[in-house]
Enzyme design. Structure first.
Site, PDB file in Angstrom:
ATOM      1  N   ASP A 122       0.833  -1.213   0.000  1.00 52.06           N
ATOM      2  CA  ASP A 122       0.000   0.000   0.000  1.00 52.06           C
ATOM      3  C   ASP A 122       0.866   1.261   0.000  1.00 52.06           C
ATOM      4  OD1 ASP A 122       0.736  -0.892   2.657  1.00 52.06           O
ATOM      5  OD2 ASP A 122      -0.512   0.720   3.462  1.00 52.06           O
ATOM      6  N   GLU A 189       0.104  -1.155   5.771  1.00 53.62           N
ATOM      7  CA  GLU A 189       1.102  -0.612   6.703  1.00 53.62           C
ATOM      8  C   GLU A 189       0.800   0.831   7.068  1.00 53.62           C
ATOM      9  OE1 GLU A 189       4.725   1.389   8.140  1.00 53.62           O
ATOM     10  OE2 GLU A 189       3.612   1.852   6.332  1.00 53.62           O
TER      11      GLU A 189
END
Ligand SMILES: [Zn+2]
Length: 499
Positions: A122, A189
């Protein structure tokens, strides 16, 4: 009589100087240089294209809870499968909680504990208000003027591609590690990793897997970015600071502002907050010693002498370092007043005032220590305070620097980047590897990229980009790390260095 006193003073001075010199020499003890390696042959253009393709997958969370956009992740997964056929043929690939990926490269010695290399899929979004300020649009993955441009090129698709690329190249050469190598690629994350790596960490624990070492994002090779260091310095995050958000509330009798009490709820709260800011948690200068020791001769002699003799020069060092925000944050639990609320009418005494204070805990300080400190500093029963639900975690344990995993990592950094000093430091922010603390003691945060002043503000900012050359070097780094950590001893043999 007077001469005797003078002699005694002189003797003390000489002895002190000798002691300082000896301590400095011990402090400067160096670990010798390793031979630079050429490393695996990397086609820069091809790697750049691969990173650009990864950037084009807009793996931005849909909300602040980190809800993933399914198509973007499918696109990225498909891109990885097509680009790295050998990785997908020879390694076991598991999808964890729909989007995170766990690859297992089975080693020839199943009795050895595996190691894990990490990156997250991400990226943060690009603020629509700043889009026009980007030289090249953030999700087009342009390759211009020696850079790959776009969101994720520094945080941290560069690392994702670096790992994949290195594995594919080593597989092409027929390499097989002795020690099993895992790739842990989380998907959330930036929003805490609770649905990705946290689940992956639990999965490993359930399987009874204990890891010999982890390398995740963080740190890097800093040029001119650190106080008191010359030339490139490799900084390896050996720990992460803890997190604690505390809510403060003061309730008092509401009323008309024409007849106020001596202090309103706002006044009481403001006084408490001012005290907190004026009395931060104590500094722990010794926590910086391993870093300055690692930096060694790259620091000016005066700084080496001072850190070798904190007992004598501690106060001077503090006076120098406390005003530098990063250094201050590296040696104490910080206090940041972030939200304040109270009152609605200009002529009404408010019943309640509230504030939020965010603390970042230095390893060694616990949440209980901070709460005790707060109580002691405020000394006011009228101010109620409590940690905010879900907004606290203790600092992470400090990973050792006298173990094979660290020695091997240090060796690889020095082989690939031409012998920079390598030093541990405390990461000020959090990363996905926190979720693997239950299954690994040797967790290091290191992004294998040389960064100077020109990189400041690019991560999560405008014009995020990576030099093509730096990206290619990252592939070399991972290929070397896989070969060194992939051995039983986790360090390269001397013969190997000579090759
Ligand atoms: Zn990141």
């Amino acid at each position: 009589m007077l001469t005797t006193i003078l002699y005694i003073i002189l003797a003390i001075l000489i002895l002190t100087t000798l002691y300082v010199v000896v301590r400095t020499i011990i402090f400067q003890w160096s670990y010798g240089s390793v031979e630079k390696i050429e490393g695996i042959a990397v086609d820069e253009g091809v790697v750049a294209e691969h990173l650009a393709a990864a950037v084009r997958c807009q793996t931005v969370p849909l909300d602040d809870k980190g809800t993933p956009a399914p198509e973007a992740f499918q696109q990225l997964h498909q891109m990885l499968e097509e680009t790295y056929p050998l990785v997908h043929q020879k390694l076991k690939r598991e999808v964890v909680n729909s989007y995170s990926l766990l690859y297992t490269w089975q080693g020839s010695r199943p009795d050895l504990e595996p190691v894990m290399l990490m990156a997250h899929q991400d990226v943060v979004s690009a603020d629509p208000a700043t889009l026009s300020a980007w030289t090249h649009p953030p999700f087009e993955g342009r390759i211009v003027e020696g850079f790959i441009w776009g969101r994720g090129t520094l945080d941290i698709k560069n690392q994702l591609i670096g790992i994949m690329e290195a594995a594919e190249m080593l597989l092409r050469q027929g390499y097989r590690p002795e020690r099993t190598i895992l790739f842990g690629l989380g998907h959330d994350e930036e929003t805490g990793g609770v649905n990705g790596c946290k689940v992956m960490g639990q999965l490993l624990k359930e399987r009874g897997i204990h890891l010999a070492g982890i390398v995740d994002e963080g740190g890097g090779i800093m040029e001119g970015l650190m106080a008191g260091a010359r030339g490139p310095i490799a900084l390896v995050g050996a720990s992460e600071k803890g997190y604690l958000t505390v809510e403060f509330t003061v309730n008092s009798q509401p009323g008309h502002s024409s007849t106020p009490p001596p202090q309103t709820s706002i006044g009481i709260l403001a006084q408490a907050l001012a005290r907190l800011e004026a009395h931060p948690m104590p500094t722990h200068l010794r926590r910086l010693r391993p870093m300055y020791r690692g930096i060694g001769r790259a620091a000016p002699l005066t700084i080496q002498i001072a850190f070798a003799n904190v007992w004598l020069f501690g106060p001077l060092l503090k006076r120098w370092l406390v005003p530098i925000p990063e250094m201050n944050a590296s040696m104490r639990t910080t206090t940041a007043l972030t939200i304040i609320n109270g009152g609605v009418e200009d002529n009404t005494i408010p019943a309640e005032a509230k504030a939020i204070v965010n603390f970042r805990l230095l390893p060694g300080d616990t949440i209980a220590d901070v709460l005790w400190h707060v109580k002691k500093v405020i000394k006011d029963e009228r101010v109620k305070f409590k940690p905010v639900e879900g907004k606290f975690n203790e600092a992470l344990p400090v990973s050792a620097t006298n173990v094979p995993a660290y020695h091997g990592l240090r060796q690889v950094i020095r082989q690939v980047f031409d012998n920079p000093p390598v030093a541990p430091f405390v990461m000020l922010g959090g990363t996905d590897c926190q979720h693997f603390v239950p299954v690994c003691d040797n967790i290091y945060r290191f992004t294998s990229l040389v960064m100077d002043e020109s990189f400041r503000g690019l991560e999560h900012g405008i014009d995020e980009r990576i030099p093509i050359e730096g990206m290619a070097k990252m592939v070399k780094f991972y290929a070397q790390l896989m070969q060194v950590w992939g051995t039983r001893g986790m360090t390269a043999s001397v013969e190997r260095n000579k090759k």
